[in-house]
Structures are given as C-alpha cells and as structure tokens.
Design a protein around this motif. Structure first.
Motif, PDB file in Angstrom:
ATOM      1  N   THR A 289       0.871  -1.290   0.199  1.00  0.00           N
ATOM      2  CA  THR A 289       0.119   0.085   0.046  1.00  0.00           C
ATOM      3  C   THR A 289       0.760   1.172   0.097  1.00  0.00           C
ATOM      4  O   THR A 289       0.469   2.205  -0.713  1.00  0.00           O
ATOM      5  CB  THR A 289      -0.990  -0.036   1.329  1.00  0.00           C
ATOM      6  OG1 THR A 289      -0.270  -0.113   2.361  1.00  0.00           O
ATOM      7  CG2 THR A 289      -2.070  -1.278   1.039  1.00  0.00           C
TER       8      THR A 289
ATOM      9  N   ARG B 275       0.927   4.078  -2.879  1.00  0.00           N
ATOM     10  CA  ARG B 275       0.799   5.292  -2.494  1.00  0.00           C
ATOM     11  C   ARG B 275       1.519   6.502  -3.059  1.00  0.00           C
ATOM     12  O   ARG B 275       1.502   7.534  -3.806  1.00  0.00           O
ATOM     13  CB  ARG B 275       0.450   5.576  -0.975  1.00  0.00           C
ATOM     14  CG  ARG B 275      -0.069   7.059  -0.684  1.00  0.00           C
ATOM     15  CD  ARG B 275      -0.155   7.056   0.865  1.00  0.00           C
ATOM     16  NE  ARG B 275      -0.950   6.050   1.443  1.00  0.00           N
ATOM     17  CZ  ARG B 275      -0.744   5.111   2.378  1.00  0.00           C
ATOM     18  NH1 ARG B 275       0.618   5.053   2.794  1.00  0.00           N
ATOM     19  NH2 ARG B 275      -1.713   4.136   2.940  1.00  0.00           N
TER      20      ARG B 275
ATOM     21  N   GLU C   8       1.314   9.138  -5.802  1.00  0.00           N
ATOM     22  CA  GLU C   8       1.714  10.870  -5.700  1.00  0.00           C
ATOM     23  C   GLU C   8       2.740  11.325  -6.564  1.00  0.00           C
ATOM     24  O   GLU C   8       2.744  12.355  -7.247  1.00  0.00           O
ATOM     25  CB  GLU C   8       2.468  10.855  -4.320  1.00  0.00           C
ATOM     26  CG  GLU C   8       1.713  10.723  -3.069  1.00  0.00           C
ATOM     27  CD  GLU C   8       2.207  10.588  -1.882  1.00  0.00           C
ATOM     28  OE1 GLU C   8       3.553  10.522  -1.765  1.00  0.00           O
ATOM     29  OE2 GLU C   8       1.672  10.663  -0.587  1.00  0.00           O
TER      30      GLU C   8
END
Length: 145
Positions: free
Chosen positions: A34, A38, A42
């Motif tokens: 995860t 992420r 980004e």
C-alpha cells in the motif's frame, strides 16, 4: 482493475497469500504494498501537475484521460456542435425496419396477386440458378499444387 474477481477467487488469493508469506509476515507485506502504491500515485499526480504547468494556462482544463481513444471519441460524439444528437434522435431504427418490412410484404402480395391473375410480364425470378447448367470441374493444374 479488479472488477472481475469474484468472492471465491478473492478467498483463494487470501489463502494462498497466507500460505506463501505466512500469517506473521503478511501484515508487513500489505503495508509495504500500500505504501508503494501510494508513492506511485503521488509521483503520477506530481508529474501530471508539472506537465500542466509547462503547457501553460491555455491547457488548464486538459485531462490526461482524454488521451484514451475511447474517451476522446465519446467526448467528441457527445459534443453538440456537430449536430449528431439531432441526427441520432431523428433516426428511428425500428420505424425504418418496419417501413422496409411493409414495403417487402406489399411487393410480395402484389406479385402473388399479379401471378394469380395470369399476367407474369413484369415479375422477376429471384431463385438462384447455376450459371453453368452442367457441372464441369475446373481444369486441374498439377504445378500449382
């Protein structure tokens, strides 16, 4: 991405993950995955923002999803400048097919009525007939095979 995974496949994947990585390492692995996802999101968003800034103010409404051909075509067809909605709304396929069907049935009834009255002067025979009445085989070319 995972729209077509059913409940049985999901349970199978979970059981497989527990067997392969073990119950003690699995939570750490999920956290790492995860976190990586992420960071990728980004990075992707910052790259998109950089590209928008470099393109200038005239491309402030630019969306990268518009680069997908399906999305681009759908957006262009929904655009009302071309008048496609009027054309699409004015064309009723069921009505057109009904008119064609009525025309075909009325011609059939007219031709059957004219043939029953004895005048067959203007009727056309629509049955398929062989062009060559005798069945000849085409010439055999031994060099071609």
């Amino acid at each position: 991405m995972f729209n077509d995974i059913g409940p049985l496949e999901l349970v199978t994947l979970i059981v497989l993950a527990v067997l392969v990585f073990g119950p003690d390492k699995l939570p750490k692995l999920i956290q790492d995955v995860t976190r990586t996802i992420r960071k990728i999101r980004e990075f992707s968003e910052s790259a998109k923002e950089d590209i928008r800034q470099e393109l200038g103010p005239e491309f402030k409404d630019f969306e990268f999803e518009d680069l997908n051909p399906k999305t681009f075509i759908r957006k262009q067809l929904d655009n009302d400048e071309l008048g496609l909605k009027e054309i699409r709304n004015g064309f009723d396929l069921k009505k057109e097919m009904a008119e064609v069907t009525d025309a075909v049935h009325s011609r059939e009834s007219e031709s059957s009525a004219s043939s029953s009255s004895g005048s067959s002067g203007g009727s056309i025979d629509m049955t398929k007939k062989p062009e060559n009445p005798r069945d000849e085989r085409p010439p055999y070319d031994a060099d071609a095979t």
